[in-house]
Design a protein around this motif. Structure first.
Motif, short mmCIF file in Angstrom:
data_model
loop_
_atom_site.label_atom_id
_atom_site.label_comp_id
_atom_site.label_asym_id
_atom_site.label_seq_id
_atom_site.Cartn_x
_atom_site.Cartn_y
_atom_site.Cartn_z
N THR A 195 -5.22 4.98 -8.75
CA THR A 195 -4.27 4.22 -7.95
C THR A 195 -5.01 3.73 -6.71
O THR A 195 -5.96 4.37 -6.25
CB THR A 195 -3.05 5.05 -7.53
N GLY A 199 -4.66 4.93 4.71
CA GLY A 199 -3.77 4.60 3.62
C GLY A 199 -2.54 5.48 3.73
O GLY A 199 -2.40 6.28 4.66
N GLN A 200 -1.63 5.34 2.78
CA GLN A 200 -0.39 6.11 2.85
C GLN A 200 -0.65 7.61 2.88
O GLN A 200 -0.08 8.33 3.69
CB GLN A 200 0.50 5.78 1.64
N SER A 201 -1.54 8.08 2.02
CA SER A 201 -1.79 9.52 1.97
C SER A 201 -2.44 10.03 3.24
O SER A 201 -2.15 11.12 3.71
CB SER A 201 -2.67 9.85 0.76
N SER A 222 -4.32 2.63 -2.80
CA SER A 222 -3.31 2.71 -1.75
C SER A 222 -3.22 1.42 -0.96
O SER A 222 -4.03 0.50 -1.12
CB SER A 222 -3.61 3.88 -0.81
N PHE A 231 -5.73 12.85 -4.20
CA PHE A 231 -5.93 11.93 -3.08
C PHE A 231 -7.37 12.12 -2.60
O PHE A 231 -7.69 13.12 -1.95
CB PHE A 231 -4.94 12.25 -1.95
N HIS A 283 -0.73 0.28 -5.40
CA HIS A 283 0.51 0.53 -4.67
C HIS A 283 1.14 -0.81 -4.30
O HIS A 283 0.47 -1.70 -3.75
CB HIS A 283 0.22 1.29 -3.38
N THR A 311 -5.45 -4.33 -1.46
CA THR A 311 -5.07 -3.46 -2.57
C THR A 311 -5.14 -4.21 -3.90
O THR A 311 -5.71 -3.72 -4.88
CB THR A 311 -3.65 -2.91 -2.35
N LEU A 322 -8.80 4.41 -1.38
CA LEU A 322 -8.41 3.51 -0.30
C LEU A 322 -9.18 2.19 -0.45
O LEU A 322 -10.37 2.20 -0.74
CB LEU A 322 -8.74 4.13 1.05
N SER A 326 -1.75 -0.30 3.10
CA SER A 326 -1.32 -0.02 4.48
C SER A 326 -0.65 -1.26 5.03
O SER A 326 -1.05 -2.39 4.72
CB SER A 326 -2.50 0.39 5.36
N GLN A 372 3.79 13.64 -3.13
CA GLN A 372 2.97 13.67 -1.93
C GLN A 372 2.30 15.04 -1.81
O GLN A 372 2.64 15.99 -2.53
CB GLN A 372 3.82 13.37 -0.69
N GLU A 383 -6.57 8.72 -6.40
CA GLU A 383 -6.19 7.65 -5.49
C GLU A 383 -7.37 7.30 -4.60
O GLU A 383 -8.07 8.18 -4.10
CB GLU A 383 -5.02 8.05 -4.60
#
Length: 275
Positions: free
Chosen positions: A36, A207-209, A38, A255, A65, A48, A16, A40, A160, A14
């Protein structure tokens, strides 16, 4: 060792969508490593989608994402899907997103999955999130029910971050016992510098992670403790449980927090040692 070697050959990363990400990925990540990208809620889906399209142009298999709470309406969703399909992108990772209020009618990942199905199921591969140690704002029973609802629309699960291999394996067993038999890719941090995490904690490139780490302070601080986190230790603990009948654990998803050079160098070094 054979389990670990096989898993390290089938990783995904993943990244960013920040300035310089495209160049860093092209310089350091082999084209056979799926990616992937990510998202936000502060920046919305555009960075993205843009990065996913550009990386696909370089020959990568990319799953952007798509966050339900960022999408304004069905027309907005159709436009995003059309851009991705026009670029040859046939994968997506569907999340609810953590915007305080949805921008449109899609409250969660399930609602977005249904909408995509109504559009003709435009993606061949669809990933959804798994939570081996739960979620800060959602009860565990609700998470379990949500995964069961999402499973018929998905092709795989990406978990996650969880630093406890036993917790991940136990969760995967329970998921399979509940009838969800999708392949599960285990999410774990790559080789991330302490300096990068300091910058992330200051609010840059979230980002999400990255936000997940900040919410889970006990996990975040493992990066700063002497001898705290290293991907090799966690990967070694997880590898014997991959491709076993009791679970659907299928491989590793790193990640990277855009530390792709150090993560890829570590992966190649580990492969040289265990192959």
């Amino acid at each position: 060792m054979a389990d670990l070697a096989g898993a390290l050959r089938r990783v995904s990363y993943e990244v960013l969508p920040l300035k310089g990400t495209e160049e860093t990925v092209v310089d350091h990540v082999p084209r056979d490593v799926p990616l992937t990208v990510s998202t936000s809620h502060a920046k919305g889906p555009e960075p993205t989608i843009d990065l996913a399209v550009r990386l696909t142009g370089h020959g990568y298999s990319v799953a952007p994402h798509l966050a339900a709470r960022q999408i304004r309406d069905t027309a907005h969703l159709s436009d995003l899907v059309a851009r991705l399909r026009d670029a040859g992108i046939d994968s997506a990772f569907i999340i609810g997103g953590d915007a305080p209020e949805p921008a449109g009618p899609f409250d969660d990942a399930f609602a977005l999955l249904v909408a995509l199905d109504d559009l003709g199921h435009p993606f061949q591969r669809i990933g959804v999130a798994g939570y081996p140690e739960g979620h800060a704002r959602i009860e565990t029973d609700l998470l379990d029910e949500a995964l069961e609802k999402k499973a018929p629309y998905a092709t795989h699960v990406i978990t996650q971050i969880c630093f406890d291999a036993a917790a991940t394996v136990g969760w995967a067993r329970q998921v399979k016992e509940r009838g969800v038999v999708l392949p599960v890719r285990v999410g774990l941090p790559g080789v991330v510098s302490r300096q990068k995490l300091v910058r992330i904690s200051a609010g840059l490139g979230l980002g999400q992670s990255a936000r997940f780490l900040l919410k889970q302070q006990s996990l975040f601080w493992r990066f700063f403790l002497p001898g705290g986190y290293h991907p090799g230790r966690l990967a070694n603990r997880l590898a014997p449980h991959l491709h076993r009948p009791a679970t659907e654990l299928d491989g590793f998803h790193f990640f990277t927090f855009n530390e792709v050079a150090s993560t890829e160098a570590w992966r190649r070094s580990m492969l040289d040692r265990v192959s």
